[in-house]
Write a protein that holds these residues in place. Structure first.
Motif, mmCIF file in Angstrom:
data_model
loop_
_atom_site.group_PDB
_atom_site.id
_atom_site.type_symbol
_atom_site.label_atom_id
_atom_site.label_comp_id
_atom_site.label_asym_id
_atom_site.label_seq_id
_atom_site.Cartn_x
_atom_site.Cartn_y
_atom_site.Cartn_z
ATOM 1 N N ASP A 4 1.007 -1.070 -0.015
ATOM 2 C CA ASP A 4 -0.300 0.097 0.202
ATOM 3 C C ASP A 4 0.882 1.320 0.400
ATOM 4 O O ASP A 4 1.094 1.287 1.288
ATOM 5 N N VAL A 5 0.819 1.277 -0.975
ATOM 6 C CA VAL A 5 1.556 2.605 -1.262
ATOM 7 C C VAL A 5 1.749 3.951 -0.216
ATOM 8 O O VAL A 5 2.420 4.610 -0.255
ATOM 9 N N ALA A 6 0.623 4.549 0.031
ATOM 10 C CA ALA A 6 0.429 5.793 0.435
ATOM 11 C C ALA A 6 0.476 5.599 2.210
ATOM 12 O O ALA A 6 1.707 6.271 3.048
ATOM 13 N N SER A 7 0.921 4.258 2.606
ATOM 14 C CA SER A 7 0.272 3.811 3.843
ATOM 15 C C SER A 7 2.039 2.939 4.511
ATOM 16 O O SER A 7 2.282 2.897 6.253
ATOM 17 N N GLY A 8 2.557 2.094 3.183
ATOM 18 C CA GLY A 8 3.830 1.352 3.215
ATOM 19 C C GLY A 8 3.092 -0.056 4.069
ATOM 20 O O GLY A 8 4.115 -0.848 3.856
ATOM 21 N N GLU A 9 2.091 0.046 4.070
ATOM 22 C CA GLU A 9 1.426 -1.446 4.212
ATOM 23 C C GLU A 9 2.174 -2.393 3.475
ATOM 24 O O GLU A 9 2.002 -2.477 2.329
ATOM 25 N N GLN A 10 2.666 -3.933 4.317
ATOM 26 C CA GLN A 10 3.131 -4.407 2.879
ATOM 27 C C GLN A 10 1.964 -6.144 3.571
ATOM 28 O O GLN A 10 2.396 -6.745 4.567
ATOM 29 N N ARG A 11 1.882 -7.060 2.075
ATOM 30 C CA ARG A 11 1.702 -8.885 2.741
ATOM 31 C C ARG A 11 2.517 -9.657 1.560
ATOM 32 O O ARG A 11 2.276 -8.687 -0.189
ATOM 33 N N PHE A 12 2.953 -10.687 2.128
ATOM 34 C CA PHE A 12 3.209 -10.850 1.107
ATOM 35 C C PHE A 12 2.629 -12.522 0.087
ATOM 36 O O PHE A 12 2.164 -13.014 1.710
ATOM 37 N N VAL A 13 2.210 -12.498 -1.156
ATOM 38 C CA VAL A 13 1.139 -13.075 -1.073
ATOM 39 C C VAL A 13 1.661 -14.184 -1.934
ATOM 40 O O VAL A 13 2.370 -14.002 -3.227
ATOM 41 N N ARG A 14 1.508 -15.489 -1.532
ATOM 42 C CA ARG A 14 2.347 -17.386 -1.837
ATOM 43 C C ARG A 14 1.359 -17.526 -3.447
ATOM 44 O O ARG A 14 -0.129 -16.989 -3.079
ATOM 45 N N ASP A 15 1.539 -17.600 -4.526
ATOM 46 C CA ASP A 15 0.945 -18.362 -5.828
ATOM 47 C C ASP A 15 -0.029 -19.377 -5.269
ATOM 48 O O ASP A 15 -1.513 -18.947 -5.815
ATOM 49 N N SER A 16 0.049 -19.988 -4.340
ATOM 50 C CA SER A 16 -1.292 -20.362 -3.712
ATOM 51 C C SER A 16 -2.398 -20.366 -3.521
ATOM 52 O O SER A 16 -3.468 -20.360 -3.222
ATOM 53 N N ALA A 17 -2.143 -19.276 -2.174
ATOM 54 C CA ALA A 17 -2.724 -18.415 -1.586
ATOM 55 C C ALA A 17 -3.513 -17.089 -2.050
ATOM 56 O O ALA A 17 -4.573 -16.120 -2.276
ATOM 57 N N ILE A 18 -2.829 -16.615 -3.481
ATOM 58 C CA ILE A 18 -3.428 -16.110 -3.994
ATOM 59 C C ILE A 18 -5.144 -15.428 -4.538
ATOM 60 O O ILE A 18 -6.170 -14.965 -4.430
ATOM 61 N N GLU A 19 -6.014 -16.301 -4.702
ATOM 62 C CA GLU A 19 -7.049 -17.032 -4.642
ATOM 63 C C GLU A 19 -7.983 -16.342 -3.639
ATOM 64 O O GLU A 19 -9.215 -15.421 -4.267
ATOM 65 N N SER A 20 -7.702 -16.842 -2.256
ATOM 66 C CA SER A 20 -8.254 -15.232 -1.245
ATOM 67 C C SER A 20 -7.985 -14.122 -0.997
ATOM 68 O O SER A 20 -8.259 -13.865 0.161
ATOM 69 N N ASP A 21 -6.528 -13.673 -1.694
ATOM 70 C CA ASP A 21 -6.779 -12.171 -1.360
ATOM 71 C C ASP A 21 -7.412 -11.079 -1.999
ATOM 72 O O ASP A 21 -7.660 -11.684 -2.817
ATOM 73 N N PRO A 22 -7.913 -10.395 -1.424
ATOM 74 C CA PRO A 22 -8.729 -9.353 -1.880
ATOM 75 C C PRO A 22 -8.956 -8.956 -3.286
ATOM 76 O O PRO A 22 -9.429 -8.123 -3.519
ATOM 77 N N LEU A 23 -7.280 -8.462 -3.443
ATOM 78 C CA LEU A 23 -6.750 -8.111 -5.029
ATOM 79 C C LEU A 23 -6.950 -9.021 -6.123
ATOM 80 O O LEU A 23 -5.895 -9.296 -6.825
ATOM 81 N N ALA A 24 -7.284 -10.290 -6.048
ATOM 82 C CA ALA A 24 -6.710 -11.956 -6.966
ATOM 83 C C ALA A 24 -6.679 -11.717 -7.703
ATOM 84 O O ALA A 24 -5.901 -12.026 -9.061
#
Lengths: 230, 107
Positions: A24-44
């Protein structure tokens, strides 16, 4: 970025698994999404799209900007034949960020002395290739001139999704190779995936020049979407 | 030996584990002809050692200076570089493009 996150990212790369770092470029908040977990991500949807293109970039959701840093596995070059051309090719390929492996069952050729900087497997290609796995981020080149060694490798490559296959040898040699592959059940379309004679036509003479022509053809194939004259 | 994206992020991790202050700069947006693609990294430590590039050399000096501030403050920064303005001695891209670079500290 947290060190643990950077460390996860490097581990996935080393294991040849795709992943996306979301910032998140405004807040700097980050998460690492593995290939296997992409489907359940809000930005899938965005993650899948970027991963498919292999491109990093910005996306927006609910007025917030996210930078998606796409990590695809390092592109790999598997060279069959611990020959003179391979000795020239290995360091050049490493310089363009290819992950190089040399395979040759002839133990006199496949020595760490001849290839100090890359893994060398003194085994038959059909024994090694299933183990290392040929994926769509892999290029396979057959450079031994010996059908006993090259053909099993080409067979494995043709059965895979690898993005580049090249085989050394004259047009005549290749014509005989095509006949053998047809006889073993491959179609003309399958066999047309093989770049032969290998390499861009730059009039290469020495082993190092041939290595340049091979590497140039691999890059041209890898970057075909960007080429002005494809 | 040239550094690659794989080396760069691995180096960032190694440097941090050695106890150095480490910042990562990433190209997050480009307009026009930019020298390095989106996603390119430059890694900087607190002794101004660096690896990689975000512009092929045009604005690295300025990014490194900003990275030292990010290392001191801990808050990420967004930098933007445009066409070089020679009369003002400003850093910029001689190729005529524009880039946005995100600089963050490894904690």
């Amino acid at each position: 970025m947290r060190l643990s996150l950077l460390s996860d990212l490097n581990a996935e790369r080393a294991a040849r698994r795709a992943a996306v770092l979301v910032t998140d470029v405004a807040s700097g908040e980050q998460r690492f999404v593995r290939d296997s977990a992409i489907e359940s991500d809000p930005l899938a949807g965005d993650l899948q799209e970027k991963l498919r293109q292999g491109k990093s970039g910005l996306v927006e959701q609910n007025g917030r900007q996210f930078f998606l840093s796409v990590q695809i596995p390092p592109v790999r070059l598997v060279a069959i034949g611990a020959v003179h051309i391979s000795q020239a090719l290995a360091p050049m390929a490493r310089n363009v960020d290819l992950d190089v492996t040399i395979i040759d069952p002839r133990t006199a050729f496949a020595t760490p002395e001849r290839f100090p900087d890359v893994p060398v497997r003194a085994e038959w290609p059909d024994a090694v290739l299933p183990e290392i796995g040929i994926d769509r981020y892999t290029a396979v080149v057959a450079l031994t001139h010996d059908p006993k060694i090259d053909d099993p490798a080409l067979t494995a490559a043709l059965q895979s999704e690898c993005f580049y296959i090249g085989a050394l040898g004259s047009r005549k040699t290749h014509e005989r190779r095509v006949q053998r592959l047809l006889a073993s059940g491959f179609s003309g379309t399958d066999i047309a995936r093989i770049h032969a004679p290998i390499g861009l036509d730059i009039g290469a003479v020495s082993p190092a020049e041939i290595a340049v022509s091979i590497l140039a053809e691999i890059v041209a194939t890898l970057r075909s979407e960007r080429r002005r004259s494809a | 030996m040239l550094s690659t994206d794989t080396d760069i992020l691995k180096t960032a991790e190694d440097w941090r584990r050695e106890g150095r202050g480490v910042a990562i700069a990433t190209v997050i947006e480009t307009w026009g002809s930019a020298p390095r693609p989106v996603g390119s990294h430059l890694v900087i430590d607190d002794q101004t050692n660096f690896l990689g590039s975000v512009s092929g050399g045009c604005v690295e000096g300025a990014v490194i200076t900003e990275a030292l501030d990010v290392l001191a403050e801990g808050k990420p920064r967004m930098l933007e570089f445009g066409v070089a303005d020679e009369t003002a001695w400003q850093v910029g891209l001689s190729c005529g493009g524009r880039i946005r670079v995100y600089v963050e500290r490894v904690d």
